[in-house]
Every structure is written in structure tokens, then in C-alpha cells.
Design a protein around this motif. Structure first.
Motif, short mmCIF file in Angstrom:
data_model
loop_
_atom_site.label_atom_id
_atom_site.label_comp_id
_atom_site.label_asym_id
_atom_site.label_seq_id
_atom_site.Cartn_x
_atom_site.Cartn_y
_atom_site.Cartn_z
N VAL A 155 0.84 -1.20 0.00
CA VAL A 155 0.00 0.00 0.00
C VAL A 155 0.87 1.25 0.00
O VAL A 155 0.59 2.23 -0.69
CB VAL A 155 -0.94 -0.02 1.22
N MET A 209 2.18 2.01 -3.41
CA MET A 209 1.18 2.66 -4.25
C MET A 209 0.92 4.09 -3.80
O MET A 209 0.67 4.98 -4.64
CB MET A 209 -0.13 1.86 -4.20
N ALA A 210 0.98 4.36 -2.51
CA ALA A 210 0.60 5.67 -1.99
C ALA A 210 1.67 6.73 -2.23
O ALA A 210 1.34 7.90 -2.47
CB ALA A 210 0.30 5.57 -0.50
N ILE A 229 -4.97 3.61 1.97
CA ILE A 229 -4.37 4.43 0.92
C ILE A 229 -4.64 5.91 1.17
O ILE A 229 -3.75 6.76 1.05
CB ILE A 229 -4.90 3.99 -0.46
N VAL A 250 -1.57 8.44 1.75
CA VAL A 250 -1.40 9.50 0.76
C VAL A 250 -1.45 10.87 1.44
O VAL A 250 -0.65 11.77 1.12
CB VAL A 250 -2.47 9.40 -0.34
#
Length: 627
Positions: A372, A375-376, A426, A430
Motif C-alpha cells: 500500500v 502505491m501511496a 491508501i 497519501v
């Protein structure tokens, strides 16, 4: 006049753009608290006002109690981390590579402690590692700046905590105890339905029982937030804890009742003993249900429960030690890579590596958390770049900063409120990494080289942790399950009950339920494996029956029944169904001769004899059956 018998439908919550009004209110509180923290940080000319905004992002929780509990642990962990940073920098700043080894050991130690805790206490242990990384690692070449940096970080975190508390109070953030009471009430209905099925002779599957124990034990970390919610939060915490313990006890008793064989299939002598056991179990289930209802009333009213049970957490030191060792080795390997490459200004990357490792230690699956993060981080870098160079584009006025941050902060806060754990994680990561890359200051810096280097190291940190986990994989879910089941069997084989011997039977049963919760979450939110659930529930049923027997035998172990009670204890050590049944018959006859009542002890012995029956035990069955 006719009476309208149509029940009024529950009002539908207001929804805007797919999110309920409560989610929008939460997002608005996060944005306002972040602006307040930044404004005060700019006004006080803090060295790093973005740390205050980061604190708001970390404490972004939907209810008042949850945020304040996490804030308290964040302050405590920051103090410990600052002290550790000063000690490590003072003792090892001139030792070269030894300093990185010591930092790796500290990361492993914090990860080990986090593995022994849950909820925000585990987060505090991880934050001790993170604080050292953000202070000692980033000042690795300037050790004299460790103390002022630690003080500045502590001041920024304090401002963030006060901003969250003030905004939640002014905007009336909701309390958590009504939500918690509703969840416990739903669990109580499920346990009651299980007991009702047992009355009808229906045996629930092991997977159903294990899933229900998982759901009950999963509430435990959340009840601690009630303490910081109000002046009567301590009483509410005790009431919620007692309700959870009694729910586990009622479920255990219901499974004992469902496991009893039908009277028609037994000899007359055994049928009489089973009837005694069935009657006692029904009475105990009724008493437990009444206690749960009383605890729920106490939770809503803010009064103390009838009895303040402890709800102990099961701690596997073996799993925590292996997780901590892997974390320490991973951090040290990544540090060695930086030393060998000779890259300049890699302190930020190494500190973020410790952040990801520390936060991952609080997750059931560190590898999934790292994925995660992978991706973040690029999403956060893109958002920070858009804000810095397209939205702000050279301005430094605070009003424009507030307006520019609004869409990003509110949008990500809405994402945090989603029920999907993946999307919620996420959104939070983020938001945090966007603030790390953006690093709001007064005046705002627009150096593209600094921005690109920061973005590169932020993304590189998650990639390096992911690569280290490929080289040295975290403890797998299957291994966690094997270790937990092995520990359960070893405890069951001990005559004194192992570490749970100092607990009441109800409290020890909750501890076993917490272990089952860890077993079911070891492989992530996947379907419950029937065989694994059967093995876990068989150990749970046997351990609960043994503890009930010991407790009841201790009550009748004095006077005329002492000899029979001692014989029953010795029978329990053999873990043989027939021997335990014979001991129950002997105790029954001894009680009849002495004109004394030993129904509770006899009933518990019968339940234990059924639990230790060979393969016919329903605890092993993965599918329900009807008697």
C-alpha cells in the motif's frame, strides 16, 4: 379513529457526492484542525510546522475518544523517542557503522514491543522507532542538533494535538460509546442465537464459532478510547470490557451445551449426569446473558458494571521476537546499501524506511502494508507537485494555502472514512506522505531540485522496504498460525493451565478468543479455513472446559467431597473422556451419600468429558449438524 400500524422507517442519512453527512463533517474537521495547527506553527515560527499538520493527519479519526486516546500515546511515544534519540546520538554518534547497527537494534526492539500490544499501544511502540528515525537519523551528521530537533518536534506534535482537541470540541465531534454499544449489542444477538440453536440440539460449525470469537475479540483495542472520551469514560471502558468477556463466556457455554449427546443415546446413569450438565449450562447461559445486558446498560449510562472483568490480550513472544528480528535486519541491510552507494543526503530516505517498517509492525500483514505504501507514495508526490507548482505557484499567503489544501485534505479524509480497509489505508498514507513531500513552511519553498530529491527518496523508501521484504520475507501467515496453534496445544497439555492460571475462567477464555482472532487474521481477510478453525476451536473448547472444572472443583474441594474432588482433578490431567466421566459419576455418588450439592462441578466434568471425546467432538466438525 383508526390507528396507523405502519412503523416509521428510519430516516435515511443525508448523502452528498456518495458520502454521508458524517463523513463530510469529519473531513471538514480534519481540514480545519490542519489549518489551525499550521497557522499556530507559522505564528510561533517553529522549525518544522509541517509536523503539526502531520499530527493532525495521523490523529484523523471519526470520533473524539479515538483521536484523544491516540494523541495521548503519540505524546508519550514522542517523549520516549526523543530521550532515546539523545542517548543513541550521544553514545554512538562517532562510531560510524556501529550507529546504524544500534539504530537497527532499536527498530527491532520497538517492533518486538509492538508485536506484544494492540491498538494504539502498539502504535505508540512503533512511534518510538519512528521518532528516533526522524530525529537521530536525519541528524546523523549533526548530532548536536538532536536535542533542539527533538524539542521542536515535540512542540509541533503538541500543537497538532491541541488543534485536533479544540476543533473536535467546538464542532462537537461524535462520541464513540454509542457506536461501540451497538456493535456489542449485535454480537450479543449472535451469541444468543447460537445458544438458542444449542437448545434445539443444533451444533454450530467450528468456522461459525471461530468467526464469532474473532469479531468479539476484535472490539477489544477500541474500548480503550472510551477512557479519554469523557469524565465517566473509565466506567464505560470497564462496562464494555465486562460485556466482551461475558459474551465469550456465553459462547463457550453454548458450545458446551450443543456438544452434549442426546439422552436417548445414553445409558440411564450417564443420561442423568448429562441432564444435570444440561440444566446447569442453561442456567449459566441465562446468567451470562443477563450480565451482558447489565454491562450494556452500564456502558450507555456511564456507570460501573456488576463486575470489572479483565480482558487480557494473548501475546506470542515467539512471533513478536521473529518479527522484531526481521525488522532489525531489514533496516540494517537498507542502511548498508546506502553506505555502499555513498549517496549524499539519504537521511530522509532512511528515516522513512524506519517509518514504514514501524507502521507495518502494527498491521496484521506488514507486506501488504508495504505494498500500500508503494502505491501511496507516488500518488502523494504527484499531489504535492500539483499543489506546489500548479495551485500555489509561488504564493506564500496563508489564505491561499488554506484554499489550496482544502480539496486534497478533504478528499483524502473522505477516502479514510470508506469501509474498505485498502482504500482507507491508501487515503491515510497519501495524506501523510503528501504533507511530507509538500512540507508547508513560511515562506513556502519552491526549489524544484529539493522537491525532486524529496519525491525520489520518499518513493525509494517504500521500494527498498518492499525489496528487503522480498529478500527477507516477513513472518508468513501460515507460520503464525502454526506457532499460535502450537502454543495453544502446549498450554493445554500443562496441568496448571500455563500462563492463564492466574486468570478467572471467563478471563482466560477471552484470552483464548484473542488468540483465535490472531489465528484468523494471520492470512489477511480471507475465508476461514475449516480445518484450521476446527483445530483452534477444539483447543478453545477443551481449555474452557478444564478451567470450568478446576474452578468448580475448588469450590467443593473441602469437607466430605475433598477425596472425590481430588480424584476428579487427577482425572482431568489424563485428558481422557472415559476417565473424566467416571470421575463425574464418583463425585455424584459421593455428593449423594453426603447429602451435598455438587451439580456445578459434575456439569463441568461432563462438559469436559465431551470436549475430550475422540474424533466425534463437534469442535472438530467444519460443518454444522443436527442432533
Amino acid at each position: 379513529m383508526p390507528v396507523n400500524t405502519t412503523s416509521a422507517a428510519a430516516p435515511r442519512p443525508l448523502v452528498f457526492a456518495g458520502f454521508p453527512a458524517s463523513s463530510w463533517a469529519f473531513a471538514l474537521r480534519v481540514w480545519l484542525a490542519m489549518l489551525l495547527a499550521l497557522y499556530v506553527g507559522f505564528w510561533l515560527e517553529l522549525e518544522s510546522p509541517s509536523s503539526a499538520a502531520l499530527t493532525v493527519a495521523v490523529l484523523a479519526l471519526p470520533t473524539r475518544g479515538q483521536g484523544m486516546e491516540k494523541a495521548g500515546y503519540r505524546l508519550l511515544a514522542t517523549v520516549i523517542g526523543v530521550i532515546a534519540s539523545i542517548a543513541i546520538a550521544g553514545l554512538f554518534s562517532q562510531t560510524g557503522g556501529l550507529l546504524l547497527v544500534v539504530l537497527g537494534i532499536w527498530v527491532g526492539l520497538c517492533t518486538y514491543v509492538a508485536g506484544l500490544l494492540d491498538g494504539n499501544r502498539a502504535y505508540a511502540a512503533a512511534l518510538c522507532c519512528i521518532t528516533v528515525a526522524l530525529i537521530a537519523v536525519e541528524q546523523i551528521d549533526t548530532p548536536l542538533q538532536v536535542f533542539p530537533t527533538g524539542v521542536a518536534r515535540g512542540a509541533a506534535i503538541g500543537i497538532g494535538v491541541l488543534a485536533v482537541a479544540l476543533v473536535n470540541e467546538v464542532l462537537a465531534a461524535p462520541s464513540y460509546h454509542p457506536v461501540l454499544a451497538s456493535r456489542i449489542e449485535v454480537l450479543h444477538r449472535r451469541v444468543t442465537d447460537l445458544a438458542r440453536d444449542a437448545e434445539r440440539g443444533e451444533t454450530p460449525s467450528a468456522a461459525v464459532g471461530a468467526g464469532l470469537l474473532h469479531d468479539i475479540a476484535a472490539v477489544r483495542p477500541e474500548i480503550a478510547s472510551l477512557t479519554t472520551e469523557s469524565s465517566i469514560g473509565t466506567a464505560r471502558t470497564a462496562a464494555a470490557r465486562s460485556a466482551l468477556v461475558d459474551l465469550v463466556s456465553a459462547l463457550s457455554l453454548g458450545r458446551m451445551l450443543a456438544a452434549l449427546p442426546a439422552a436417548s443415546a445414553l445409558a440411564p446413569e450417564a443420561a442423568g449426569l448429562v441432564a444435570i450438565s444440561r440444566s446447569w449450562l442453561r442456567a449459566e447461559i441465562g446468567r451470562n446473558n443477563a450480565q451482558v445486558r447489565g454491562s450494556l446498560d452500564a456502558l450507555r449510562e456511564g456507570t460501573s458494571p456488576y463486575r470489572a472483568w479483565r480482558a487480557p490480550l494473548y501475546r506470542s513472544r515467539r512471533i513478536a521476537a521473529e518479527t522484531g528480528a526481521r525488522a532489525a535486519i531489514s533496516f540494517t541491510l537498507i542502511a548498508i546499501v546506502f553506505v555502499l552507494t555513498g549517496w549524499p543526503t539519504t537521511e530522509l530516505c532512511l528515516s522513512l524506511v524506519a517509518v514504514i517498517i514501524g507502521l507495518g509492525s502494527t498491521s496484521p500483514s506488514p507486506r501488504n502494508f508495504t505494498m500500500v505504501a508503494v502505491m501511496a507514495t507516488p500518488i502523494a508526490c504527484v499531489l504535492a507537485g500539483i499543489l506546489k507548482y500548479l495551485v500555489f505557484n509561488g504564493v506564500s499567503e496563508f489564505q491561499l494555502l488554506a484554499i489550496g489544501l482544502a480539496p486534497v485534505v478533504i478528499g483524502l479524509a473522505l477516502l479514510i472514512t470508506l469501509p474498505s480497509p485498502m482504500l482507507s489505508s491508501i487515503g491515510r498514507l497519501v495524506l501523510v506522505f503528501t504533507l511530507v513531500v509538500l512540507a508547508p513552511t513560511n515562506p513556502q519553498s519552491y526549489d524544484p531540485e529539493v522537491f525532486l530529491v524529496t519525491s525520489l527518496f520518499v518513493c525509494l523508501s517504500s521500494v527498498l522496504v518492499f525489496a528487503a521484504q522480498q529478500l527477507l520475507p516477513p513472518l508468513s501467515g501460515d507460520r503464525r498460525v502454526r506457532l499460535l496453534l502450537g502454543e495453544a496445544r502446549r498450554e493445554l497439555s500443562r496441568a496448571d493451565g500455563g500462563r492463564a492460571r492466574h486468570l478467572a475462567p471467563e478471563e482466560a477464555a477471552f484470552r483464548d478468543a484473542a488468540r483465535i482472532e490472531q489465528i484468523l487474521t494471520a492470512n489477511g481477510p480471507s475465508a476461514i479455513d475449516d480445518r484450521m478453525a476446527g483445530t483452534a476451536m477444539r483447543c478453545f473448547d477443551q481449555a474452557a472446559a478444564l478451567r470450568r472444572c478446576r474452578a468448580e472443583l475448588d469450590r467443593v474441594g473441602q469437607g466430605p467431597l475433598a477425596v472425590a474432588a481430588q480424584a476428579a482433578r487427577e482425572a482431568l490431567t489424563r485428558r481422557n473422556s472415559g476417565v473424566i466421566l467416571a470421575a463425574a459419576e464418583a463425585l455424584h455418588q459421593s455428593a449423594a451419600r453426603s447429602d451435598l450439592s455438587a451439580s456445578a462441578a459434575i456439569a463441568a466434568l461432563i462438559a469436559a468429558s465431551v470436549a475430550f471425546a475422540p474424533s466425534q467432538s463437534p469442535a472438530d466438525s467444519s460443518q454444522g449438524r443436527r442432533s
